[in-house]
Design a protein around this motif. Structure first.
Motif, PDB file in Angstrom:
ATOM      1  N   GLU A   1       2.305   1.511  -3.593  1.00 23.59           N
ATOM      2  CA  GLU A   1       1.275   1.783  -4.595  1.00 23.59           C
ATOM      3  C   GLU A   1       0.693   3.191  -4.453  1.00 23.59           C
ATOM      4  N   SER A   2       0.749   3.766  -3.252  1.00 17.80           N
ATOM      5  CA  SER A   2       0.194   5.106  -3.053  1.00 17.80           C
ATOM      6  C   SER A   2       0.936   6.157  -3.880  1.00 17.80           C
ATOM      7  N   TRP A   3       2.183   5.848  -4.255  1.00 15.09           N
ATOM      8  CA  TRP A   3       2.967   6.778  -5.071  1.00 15.09           C
ATOM      9  C   TRP A   3       2.752   6.584  -6.563  1.00 15.09           C
TER      10      TRP A   3
ATOM     11  N   VAL B   1      -4.420   2.690   0.337  1.00 13.37           N
ATOM     12  CA  VAL B   1      -3.715   3.393  -0.744  1.00 13.37           C
ATOM     13  C   VAL B   1      -4.261   4.794  -0.986  1.00 13.37           C
ATOM     14  N   PRO B   2      -5.596   4.984  -1.171  1.00 15.56           N
ATOM     15  CA  PRO B   2      -6.079   6.345  -1.413  1.00 15.56           C
ATOM     16  C   PRO B   2      -5.791   7.289  -0.265  1.00 15.56           C
TER      17      PRO B   2
ATOM     18  N   ALA C   1      -6.565   6.936  -7.147  1.00 16.92           N
ATOM     19  CA  ALA C   1      -6.287   5.956  -6.097  1.00 16.92           C
ATOM     20  C   ALA C   1      -7.564   5.447  -5.447  1.00 16.92           C
TER      21      ALA C   1
ATOM     22  N   GLY D   1      -5.406  11.634  -6.385  1.00 15.64           N
ATOM     23  CA  GLY D   1      -6.268  11.170  -5.305  1.00 15.64           C
ATOM     24  C   GLY D   1      -7.487  10.431  -5.811  1.00 15.64           C
TER      25      GLY D   1
ATOM     26  N   ALA E   1       0.832  -1.212   0.000  1.00 16.56           N
ATOM     27  CA  ALA E   1       0.000   0.000   0.000  1.00 16.56           C
ATOM     28  C   ALA E   1       0.863   1.257   0.000  1.00 16.56           C
ATOM     29  N   LEU E   2       1.943   1.220   0.761  1.00 14.32           N
ATOM     30  CA  LEU E   2       2.836   2.375   0.799  1.00 14.32           C
ATOM     31  C   LEU E   2       3.456   2.634  -0.571  1.00 14.32           C
TER      32      LEU E   2
ATOM     33  N   MET F   1      -3.148   7.214   1.723  1.00 16.40           N
ATOM     34  CA  MET F   1      -1.749   7.601   1.615  1.00 16.40           C
ATOM     35  C   MET F   1      -1.513   8.501   0.402  1.00 16.40           C
ATOM     36  N   THR F   2      -2.209   8.204  -0.705  1.00 18.62           N
ATOM     37  CA  THR F   2      -2.042   9.013  -1.913  1.00 18.62           C
ATOM     38  C   THR F   2      -2.499  10.442  -1.673  1.00 18.62           C
TER      39      THR F   2
ATOM     40  N   SER G   1       6.368  -4.065  -5.800  1.00 19.41           N
ATOM     41  CA  SER G   1       4.999  -4.102  -5.261  1.00 19.41           C
ATOM     42  C   SER G   1       4.159  -5.186  -5.922  1.00 19.41           C
TER      43      SER G   1
END
Length: 289
Positions: A18-20, A248-249, A98, A95, A15-16, A251-252, A225
Motif C-alpha cells: 500500500e505504501s506504493w 504505510v506513511p 499516505a 506522503g 503496508a509494504l 514507507m511512502t 493487498s
C-alpha cells in the motif's frame, strides 16, 4: 499461530504494498487523469477477480442473499472513498496522502471504541495512540493547513472505518475474492461514467505510458493487498488494523524520496519514531507481558 498474529503479519505485507499506491497513482495520473487511473485499475483488477473466483468456485457464494446488504454497502462506501482519494491526490503529495488516510485510525477509535463496543487492551491502545501522534507529526510539519486535496482525503479517512465495518460483516458470508469482485463490478460503471464526463479522453500514447503503473496498481494494490486487507479484518479488530496502517506513511515517505524526489522534512522524519514504537506495542502479544 493465532488468528490475531496472522492478521498482524498480513498487515505488515499489506503496508509494504500500500505504501506504493500514492506513488504509482500520481505517476499514472500525470498521463491519463485521476478518474481514468481509477477506472483502468479496476478493469485490470476485475479480470483477476473473475479468474480467481472461477478457479476457486466462488460464484456460488453470490447465491447467499444474506450477504447482499453488506456487499452493496461495502461497494458504495469503498467506491466513494477511492473516488475522493484519487481526486484528492491531484492536489497533494504522495506522503501527505499516505499520512492523511492513516487518520482513519482516529475515526476508527471514535466509532468503535469511544462510541461503540469494540475494546482494545491497554497496551495496544497505548500503541495506537503513539502511532497516531507520530502520524500527526508527519502530517503537520510546519502549520495546521490543509489544501482541498488534503481535505478530500481526510473525508475519505472518515469513511474508511465504515467501509471496513461492512467488509468485515460481508466476510462472514463470502470470501475476500467475492467481496472484492462484487464491489468492483458495482463500482466500475459509476467511476467509468464519471471519468468520461469530467476528464478529457485518454490518448493512446498516454494510456501506454500509464499502463505499467496501472498494472501494478490493479494487481498488487487492488487484488493482492485488498485480499490481504479483508483477511486481516477477518482476524483482528478494525481499530488495530487501522493503527497498523501507520507503517504505510513511513514507507511512502521513504519510497517517494527516491522515486518522486519528495524530500521529507526533519519533523516528518522524527514522526517515524513514534510510528515504529507504536507499531511494536500494538503487535506485542499480551501473554508475553
Amino acid at each position: 499461530m493465532t488468528k490475531e498474529r496472522e492478521g498482524e503479519l498480513l498487515m505488515l505485507g499489506l503496508a509494504l504494498l500500500e505504501s506504493w499506491f500514492p506513488i504509482l497513482s500520481i505517476v499514472s495520473m500525470s498521463y491519463i487523469g485521476a478518474l481514468h487511473t481509477y477506472t483502468y485499475s479496476l478493469i485490470i483488477a476485475l479480470v483477476f477477480f473473475i479468474a480467481i473466483m472461477a478457479k476457486r468456485k466462488r460464484f456460488m457464494e453470490l447465491k447467499n442473499k444474506e450477504a447482499y446488504k453488506d456487499l452493496l454497502l461495502t461497494s458504495f462506501w469503498i467506491t466513494l472513498l477511492f473516488t475522493l482519494v484519487f481526486i484528492g491526490m491531484q492536489y497533494t503529495t504522495a506522503g501527505n496522502m499516505a499520512v492523511i488516510i492513516f487518520l482513519q485510525l482516529l475515526f476508527s477509535y471514535l466509532y468503535f471504541n469511544v462510541f461503540g463496543k469494540e475494546k482494545m487492551d491497554t497496551l495496544h491502545l497505548v500503541g495506537a495512540v503513539i502511532m497516531g501522534i507520530g502520524a500527526l507529526i508527519i502530517l503537520f510539519p510546519k502549520e495546521l493547513t490543509l489544501n482541498k486535496g488534503d481535505l478530500l482525503i481526510l473525508v475519505a479517512a472518515a469513511i474508511a472505518p465504515i467501509a471496513n465495518l461492512y467488509q468485515k460483516r460481508a466476510r462472514i458470508f463470502c470470501s475476500s475474492e467475492t467481496i472484492l469482485g462484487f464491489r468492483t463490478v458495482v463500482g466500475l460503471p459509476f467511476i467509468a461514467l464519471m471519468a468520461w464526463y469530467f476528464e478529457p479522453a485518454t490518448t493512446y500514447e498516454g494510456l501506454m505510458s500509464a499502463l505499467p503503473y496501472l498494472l501494478l496498481i490493479g494487481i498488487f494494490i487492488y487484488v493482492i493487498s485488498k485480499i490481504m486487507w479483508i483477511e486481516a479484518l477477518h482476524r483482528t479488530s478494525i481499530t488495530k488494523i487501522s493503527a497498523m496502517m501507520g507503517l504505510v506513511p513511513m514507507m511512502t515517505l521513504f519510497f517517494a524520496y527516491f522515486y518522486l524526489n519528495e524530500v521529507p522534512e526533519f519533523r516528518q522524519m522524527m514522526g517515524i519514531i513514534p510510528v515504529l514504537v507504536g507499531g511494536y506495542l500494538l503487535t506485542k502479544p499480551i501473554k508475553a507481558l
